[in-house]
Design an enzyme around this catalytic site. Structure first.
Site, PDB file in Angstrom:
ATOM      1  N   TYR A 502       0.845  -1.207   0.000  1.00 37.55           N
ATOM      2  CA  TYR A 502       0.000   0.000   0.000  1.00 37.55           C
ATOM      3  C   TYR A 502       0.879   1.254   0.000  1.00 37.55           C
ATOM      4  O   TYR A 502       0.931   1.988  -0.950  1.00 37.55           O
ATOM      5  CB  TYR A 502      -0.956  -0.012   1.194  1.00 37.55           C
ATOM      6  CG  TYR A 502      -1.949   1.132   1.154  1.00 37.55           C
ATOM      7  CD1 TYR A 502      -3.089   1.040   0.360  1.00 37.55           C
ATOM      8  CD2 TYR A 502      -1.738   2.300   1.883  1.00 37.55           C
ATOM      9  CE1 TYR A 502      -3.993   2.094   0.301  1.00 37.55           C
ATOM     10  CE2 TYR A 502      -2.643   3.357   1.828  1.00 37.55           C
ATOM     11  CZ  TYR A 502      -3.769   3.251   1.042  1.00 37.55           C
ATOM     12  OH  TYR A 502      -4.664   4.295   0.970  1.00 37.55           O
ATOM     13  N   SER A 583      -6.201   0.900  -4.402  1.00 34.58           N
ATOM     14  CA  SER A 583      -6.299   2.328  -4.138  1.00 34.58           C
ATOM     15  C   SER A 583      -4.913   2.954  -4.267  1.00 34.58           C
ATOM     16  O   SER A 583      -4.319   2.907  -5.340  1.00 34.58           O
ATOM     17  CB  SER A 583      -6.926   2.563  -2.769  1.00 34.58           C
ATOM     18  OG  SER A 583      -7.359   3.895  -2.638  1.00 34.58           O
ATOM     19  N   ASP A 673     -17.539   3.648  -8.037  1.00 31.67           N
ATOM     20  CA  ASP A 673     -16.400   4.091  -7.235  1.00 31.67           C
ATOM     21  C   ASP A 673     -16.325   5.611  -7.308  1.00 31.67           C
ATOM     22  O   ASP A 673     -15.807   6.178  -8.270  1.00 31.67           O
ATOM     23  CB  ASP A 673     -15.100   3.464  -7.753  1.00 31.67           C
ATOM     24  CG  ASP A 673     -13.929   3.728  -6.809  1.00 31.67           C
ATOM     25  OD1 ASP A 673     -14.063   4.601  -5.932  1.00 31.67           O
ATOM     26  OD2 ASP A 673     -12.888   3.063  -6.955  1.00 31.67           O
ATOM     27  N   HIS A 715     -15.621   1.580  -4.208  1.00 27.05           N
ATOM     28  CA  HIS A 715     -14.193   1.499  -3.941  1.00 27.05           C
ATOM     29  C   HIS A 715     -13.834   0.244  -3.142  1.00 27.05           C
ATOM     30  O   HIS A 715     -12.665  -0.111  -3.048  1.00 27.05           O
ATOM     31  CB  HIS A 715     -13.747   2.752  -3.187  1.00 27.05           C
ATOM     32  CG  HIS A 715     -12.282   2.992  -3.221  1.00 27.05           C
ATOM     33  ND1 HIS A 715     -11.575   3.185  -4.394  1.00 27.05           N
ATOM     34  CD2 HIS A 715     -11.359   3.064  -2.225  1.00 27.05           C
ATOM     35  CE1 HIS A 715     -10.303   3.371  -4.113  1.00 27.05           C
ATOM     36  NE2 HIS A 715     -10.138   3.297  -2.810  1.00 27.05           N
TER      37      HIS A 715
END
Length: 745
Positions: A502, A583, A673, A715
């Site tokens: 991430y 993301s 999203d 999302h």
């Protein structure tokens, strides 16, 4: 909005481009490029030929999506282990999942999913061992399970519950209110609510919440599909039994469109505490209002059309302050003020210039949360080398009372009330689905007991082992990562591997239980690694800032170093190494395949931020400037243009090494999203296919570049169970096919 076009209703298919493939002949959809779309930015001419894909309802966009859906179906149909994978993931995923219980009023509440229910159900009990009855069942809200419960708050006596419904995974929610005792839903309905807090006043007459102005669309057909920027959030107060149009506007900053707020009522009901933020950075302003001093109460504000009179305790964005407790006008906060690893500090509203530290910053561990229990005790959760620690401290002195025993893993939830002599916490790890503990402090000594332990049928944790290893990044920084593998794995470099990351927004990737990844380990012999790169919060705010703004390249270098470490240590090899992220992690994956296409055999990029020059123009994108910077500023443009996935797609075989191509790649997005709008993935998908998968004789790209575009999803939040499983199956059957991984019974 009309549903996404499917093959049986497409009026015409877009022009396609053939691409050579090592396994099948593919034809790629062509979206008509607008070569005239060129933007001047700080002396640079920036082509943006796929900007029309930013209009989600345009016919050309819908037809492009439909053709990509068909292409992806054709690729996934060749994944010969897909149905075995679906059967196994579904079987293992079918286990009960419960939240910690929490007391409100004189009842206990908890959420529970029996295994494969689309959404978890909210239950209530008269006591911990009392009979459970359903209070809210989101599975009854829609036939396909795409309506979810996203936010809720009980009134102080638990007579009422305000809760938010989300449709198709959108960040927009509609707030409803239920009378708890008789389970009757009131007529109160609040719309255009997003990123909201809920805070009931202790007279139980109503609550504070946050909303945005209604989007300025020509025709709002389906909320969550618009791309308008979310600006001028408001704090409002709603009286039960009234129409939303009568709600009191309590706070709004007309000079700062991007600011948003979060309201809390102190446990004594006296103060409203307002946290004001301008971005995702861990900093906030702190205002408060003594509600007991309002001469006519909140009703007077409505009559006089006045805003709530707020007093500014902190009026800058220098640090973060989170309310922990108050004793009258004496407030305790968790803060990173002059403490990158956080501390507890205290101030009296009667002397707001005098702050005193209660629990100082640790030299080595990050203080992640603080909860008050038993009136005078604090439950403190620390993070040490990406593993949680739990302890009790005294509220007044801050002194350590006792450390609580904890396995290596994560605390995912703590449930407590100041007036209760016990609290609950939920523990998980890579091999532990979940254990809920009760800690009873009534005797003066912590008494720990297991309230509920999750068991999974036909699953043996002894087959697996966990290691924490450290890769060395480009600048010699040690980067931690966890590696999950079969016990006794021979490091011969021949195992498929998934590296997940991430690396942003102060988010820490803690050990957590994942059905799908354990299935990969068991049935493909895979190695699954989680990288804790800079940009996250694993070592506090300094670790976060070392991977943000001008330092963002450190995130990518760290992730690449983790991939190289897996190969060097004999876990895998380039062609069998898959990288995955969602993301900000989707950005991470997309950047890394641009910068090191030779290092990976497969890439899975979920709902990623792919256009770093325009992300701030859509929905809540402006809040990410704190981590990325903004292309409107010349210096920050120079950071962003160097790694923006959309602007750095190049044919690697034209750099002198003909054998290099991009790894097999799947980009994921969804039609609702409204966090990272679909155009990010759509524009990058079109660019990758155009630049790499052409019919030119010198093209070396034989690995497929495809997109998975979900409908009635957002999302990620609120996605029903079967959609979650479907995505796992598609992603990992593609991974298995691309890395030539055989199924192991």
């Amino acid at each position: 909005m009309a549903p996404l076009l499917k093959s049986n209703v497409i009026s015409f298919m877009p022009e396609v481009m053939p691409c050579k493939s090592r396994m099948w002949p593919l034809t790629y959809p062509r979206f008509e490029r607008d070569e005239t779309c060129i933007e001047s930015m700080h002396g640079h001419k920036i082509p943006d030929p796929y900007r029309p894909l930013e209009v989600p309802k345009a016919r050309a966009t819908q037809e492009f999506i439909a053709s990509q859906v068909e292409l992806t179906k054709s690729v996934l149909s060749t994944c010969d282990t897909k149905e075995k994978l679906r059967e196994r993931i579904t079987a293992v995923y079918d286990y009960p999942k419960s939240s910690c219980p929490y007391r409100r009023g004189n009842k206990c509440f908890y959420s529970h999913n029996s295994g494969l229910q689309a959404q978890s159900v909210l239950y209530m009990q008269d006591s911990l061992d009392g009979e459970a009855e359903v209070l809210l069942d989101p599975n009854t809200w829609s036939e396909d399970g795409t309506k979810s419960l996203e936010i809720m708050k009980f009134s102080s006596n638990a007579e009422y519950l305000a809760y938010g419904q989300s449709s198709s995974g959108s960040d927009w929610i509609t707030i409803k209110v239920i009378h708890v005792a008789d389970k009757i839903t009131l007529d109160d309905t609040l719309s255009w609510v997003k990123f909201s807090s809920l805070a009931w006043t202790h007279d139980n007459r109503g609550f504070f919440y946050n909303r945005y102005p209604k989007p300025t669309m020509n025709e709002i057909e389906d909320e969550g599909t618009e791309t308008d920027s979310n600006l001028f959030q408001e704090l409002r107060y709603h009286f039960l039994g009234t129409d939303q149009s009568q709600d009191i506007l309590c706070w709004r900053d007309s000079e700062h469109a991007q600011w948003f707020s979060r309201a809390e009522i102190t446990d004594d009901g006296q103060y409203l505490v307002l946290s004001i933020e301008e971005s995702c950075d861990p900093v906030n302003r702190l205002y408060y209002c003594n509600l007991s001093t309002l001469p006519q109460g909140l009703e007077g504000l409505r009559q006089n059309k006045e805003h709530l009179p707020m007093i500014k305790l902190i009026d800058n964005f220098d640090a973060q302050y989170e309310l922990v407790a108050n004793e009258g006008s004496l407030f305790t906060f968790l803060t990173n003020k002059d403490a990158p690893k956080n501390k507890l500090t205290r101030v009296s509203l009667d002397d707001p210039s005098s702050w005193k530290d209660v629990v100082p910053e640790s030299e080595s561990d990050v203080l992640t949360s603080a909860d008050l229990v038993n009136r005078q005790q604090l439950v403190l959760c620390y993070m040490s080398d990406v593993k949680h620690l739990l302890q009790l401290n005294d509220l007044q002195s801050g002194h350590l009372l006792q450390k609580l025993p904890l396995e290596i893993g994560s605390i995912c939830e703590i449930s407590s009330r100041p007036e209760d002599a016990d609290f609950f916490y939920s523990f998980t790890s890579f091999l532990t689905p979940g254990i809920i503990y009760r800690c009873d402090l009534s005797s003066g000594t912590p008494d720990l007991s297991v309230l509920k332990e999750t068991k999974i049928a036909n699953w043996d944790r002894s087959l697996f082992e966990i290691r924490q290893e450290f890769a060395t990044s480009k600048d010699e920084t040690r980067v931690p990562m966890f590696v999950v593998a079969k016990k006794g794995l021979v490091r011969n470099g021949d195992h498929p591997a998934v590296l997940y990351g991430y690396g942003g927004f102060n988010v820490s990737l803690m050990p957590y239980f994942s059905v799908s990844r354990l299935v990969l380990v068991q049935h493909y012999g895979a190695v699954v690694a989680t990288a804790n790169t800079r940009g996250g919060g694993e070592y506090g705010e300094k670790w976060h800032k070392a991977g943000a703004l001008a330092n963002k390249q450190n995130c990518f270098d760290d992730f690449i170093a983790c991939g190289e470490h897996l190969i060097k240590e004999g876990y895998t090899q380039n062609k069998k190494l898959c990288i995955e992220g969602g993301s900000n992690g989707g950005l991470l994956v997309a950047v890394c395949i641009n910068q090191r296409p030779d290092l990976f055999g497969c890439a899975l990029a979920h709902v990623g931020v792919m256009d770093m020059l325009r992300f701030q123009k859509f929905t809540i994108g402006h809040a990410w400037i704190s981590d990325y910077g903004c292309a409107d500023i010349a210096e920050e443009f120079d950071w962003l243009i160097k790694y923006s996935p959309l602007h750095n797609v190049k044919r690697p075989w034209e750099n002198g090494t003909k054998s290099i191509q991009y790894p097999a790649t799947m980009l994921f997005t969804a039609d609702h999203d409204d966090r990272v709008v679909p155009s990010h993935s759509l524009k990058l998908l079109a660019t990758l296919q155009y630049e790499l998968c052409t019919s030119l004789d010198n093209s070396q790209q034989t690995n497929p570049i495809i997109g998975r575009i979900e409908t009635k999803a957002g999302h990620g939040s609120g996605r029903p169970t079967m959609k979650i499983i479907d995505e796992m199956v598609d992603a990992y059957s593609f991974f298995a096919k691309m890395t030539d991984s055989a199924w192991i019974e």
